[in-house]
Design a protein around this motif. Structure first.
Motif, short mmCIF file in Angstrom:
data_model
loop_
_atom_site.label_atom_id
_atom_site.label_comp_id
_atom_site.label_asym_id
_atom_site.label_seq_id
_atom_site.Cartn_x
_atom_site.Cartn_y
_atom_site.Cartn_z
N SER A 3 0.82 -1.21 0.00
CA SER A 3 0.00 0.00 0.00
C SER A 3 0.85 1.25 0.00
O SER A 3 0.59 2.21 -0.73
CB SER A 3 -0.93 -0.01 1.21
N LEU A 4 1.90 1.29 0.84
CA LEU A 4 2.74 2.47 0.91
C LEU A 4 3.43 2.74 -0.43
O LEU A 4 3.57 3.88 -0.86
CB LEU A 4 3.79 2.31 2.01
N GLU A 5 3.85 1.67 -1.11
CA GLU A 5 4.50 1.83 -2.40
C GLU A 5 3.54 2.40 -3.44
O GLU A 5 3.94 3.13 -4.33
CB GLU A 5 5.06 0.49 -2.87
N ARG A 6 2.27 2.03 -3.33
CA ARG A 6 1.28 2.59 -4.26
C ARG A 6 1.22 4.10 -4.13
O ARG A 6 1.15 4.82 -5.11
CB ARG A 6 -0.08 1.96 -4.00
N HIS A 7 1.21 4.61 -2.88
CA HIS A 7 1.20 6.05 -2.68
C HIS A 7 2.44 6.70 -3.27
O HIS A 7 2.37 7.77 -3.87
CB HIS A 7 1.12 6.38 -1.18
N ARG A 8 3.57 6.05 -3.11
CA ARG A 8 4.83 6.61 -3.61
C ARG A 8 4.91 6.62 -5.13
O ARG A 8 5.67 7.37 -5.72
CB ARG A 8 6.01 5.83 -3.04
N ASP A 9 4.12 5.77 -5.78
CA ASP A 9 4.19 5.65 -7.24
C ASP A 9 3.33 6.69 -7.96
O ASP A 9 3.23 6.65 -9.19
CB ASP A 9 3.74 4.25 -7.68
N VAL A 10 2.71 7.62 -7.24
CA VAL A 10 1.82 8.58 -7.89
C VAL A 10 2.58 9.44 -8.91
O VAL A 10 2.08 9.72 -10.00
CB VAL A 10 1.10 9.46 -6.84
N GLY A 11 3.81 9.85 -8.56
CA GLY A 11 4.59 10.67 -9.48
C GLY A 11 4.98 9.89 -10.73
O GLY A 11 4.88 10.40 -11.86
N ALA A 12 5.43 8.65 -10.54
CA ALA A 12 5.82 7.82 -11.69
C ALA A 12 4.63 7.55 -12.60
O ALA A 12 4.75 7.55 -13.82
CB ALA A 12 6.42 6.51 -11.20
N TYR A 13 3.45 7.35 -12.00
CA TYR A 13 2.25 7.11 -12.81
C TYR A 13 1.89 8.35 -13.61
O TYR A 13 1.59 8.28 -14.80
CB TYR A 13 1.10 6.69 -11.92
N ALA A 14 1.92 9.52 -12.94
CA ALA A 14 1.55 10.76 -13.62
C ALA A 14 2.49 11.06 -14.78
O ALA A 14 2.07 11.61 -15.81
CB ALA A 14 1.55 11.93 -12.63
N LEU A 15 3.76 10.70 -14.64
CA LEU A 15 4.74 10.96 -15.69
C LEU A 15 4.79 9.84 -16.73
O LEU A 15 5.53 9.95 -17.71
CB LEU A 15 6.13 11.16 -15.08
N GLY A 16 4.02 8.78 -16.50
CA GLY A 16 3.93 7.71 -17.49
C GLY A 16 5.14 6.80 -17.56
O GLY A 16 5.43 6.23 -18.62
N VAL A 17 5.86 6.62 -16.44
CA VAL A 17 7.07 5.79 -16.47
C VAL A 17 6.88 4.44 -15.79
O VAL A 17 7.82 3.66 -15.70
CB VAL A 17 8.25 6.54 -15.82
N LEU A 18 5.68 4.17 -15.26
CA LEU A 18 5.41 2.84 -14.71
C LEU A 18 5.24 1.83 -15.84
O LEU A 18 4.73 2.17 -16.91
CB LEU A 18 4.14 2.87 -13.85
N ASP A 19 5.63 0.58 -15.59
CA ASP A 19 5.35 -0.44 -16.61
C ASP A 19 3.85 -0.75 -16.59
O ASP A 19 3.10 -0.32 -15.72
CB ASP A 19 6.19 -1.70 -16.38
N GLU A 20 3.43 -1.52 -17.58
CA GLU A 20 1.99 -1.73 -17.79
C GLU A 20 1.33 -2.40 -16.58
O GLU A 20 0.23 -2.01 -16.16
CB GLU A 20 1.78 -2.58 -19.04
N ALA A 21 2.00 -3.39 -16.00
CA ALA A 21 1.40 -4.11 -14.86
C ALA A 21 1.27 -3.20 -13.64
O ALA A 21 0.22 -3.17 -12.99
CB ALA A 21 2.26 -5.34 -14.52
N ASP A 22 2.32 -2.45 -13.33
CA ASP A 22 2.27 -1.56 -12.17
C ASP A 22 1.26 -0.43 -12.40
O ASP A 22 0.57 -0.01 -11.47
CB ASP A 22 3.65 -0.97 -11.88
N ALA A 23 1.18 0.06 -13.64
CA ALA A 23 0.21 1.12 -13.93
C ALA A 23 -1.22 0.61 -13.74
O ALA A 23 -2.08 1.32 -13.22
CB ALA A 23 0.41 1.63 -15.36
#
Length: 218
Positions: A3-23
């Motif tokens: 759960s904590l990692e999901r919160h931390r990934d907000v910037g990566a998601y907004a910038l479109g750098v997450l891979d497809e599964a994590d996105a």
């Protein structure tokens, strides 16, 4: 993903750098986390500026390239010209205030009649797509500043706002990503080299070519 990692990934998601599964997993989390949804919206301006930089920069330019002296001189010249224009408008305003104070109430009607509202607003909903949008434009020396508000519950998808000039030419004003199943209003800022009287209409389009809503300029 914890759960904590999901919160931390907000910037990566907004910038479109997450891979497809994590996105995909983050979008599921986004539906249940208003805090992350708000953060994704806050990253919008930074994401658009990076996209604009990428599109405007040739592939041959090194990512860490620095501006040359001519480029800096040109920027400084544009800033100086802008400041001179702002100073002239300020002096005109002071002069008008002095004239008003001297002439008294007799000039009130003339003064109010000469005021020009540089802000225009138009809104529309497309019955087919269900997308609602509102565009507010304010004329500037160099063109117009744009504020866009959108309600679009058919995400996720990438979209952009286009201004269509009176002569038929087009200019992209801003880009954004619509979250998955989120019909809340989102606000984006953009800019145009066109003044409001040079714009015939605005169009919201998805990046795959779908026309979402058209707004006739006031």
């Amino acid at each position: 993903m914890r759960s904590l990692e999901r919160h931390r990934d907000v910037g990566a998601y907004a910038l479109g750098v997450l891979d497809e599964a994590d996105a995909f997993r983050f979008e599921d989390h986004l539906m249940e986390c208003p805090e992350c949804a708000a953060h994704v919206t806050e990253f919008g301006p930074a994401t658009r500026q990076l996209l604009l930089y990428r599109r405007a920069t040739p592939r041959s330019v090194h990512p860490m390239a620095q501006p040359g002296p001519r480029f800096l001189d040109r920027l400084l010249g544009e800033v100086a010209n802008r400041r001179r224009a702002d100073r002239r408008r300020w002096l005109y305003a002071v002069a008008a205030a002095v004239v008003f104070a001297v002439a008294g109430p007799g000039i009130a009607i003339m003064a109010s009649g000469g005021d020009v509202d540089r802000t225009q607003q138009v809104a529309a909903t497309d019955e087919r797509s269900g997308v609602w949008a509102q565009v507010t434009s304010e004329d500037t020396v160099w063109g117009s500043q744009i504020e866009l508000k959108v309600k679009d519950g058919a995400g996720p998808r990438a979209c952009h706002l286009v201004a269509i000039a009176n002569d038929g030419t087009e200019e992209t004003l801003t880009n954004w990503n619509v979250p998955k199943h989120d019909a809340r209003a989102s606000t984006m800022m953009g800019a145009s080299t066109l003044h409001s009287n040079q714009i015939d209409k605005y169009e919201l389009r998805s990046n795959d070519g779908l026309r979402l809503v058209t707004l006739d300029a006031p």
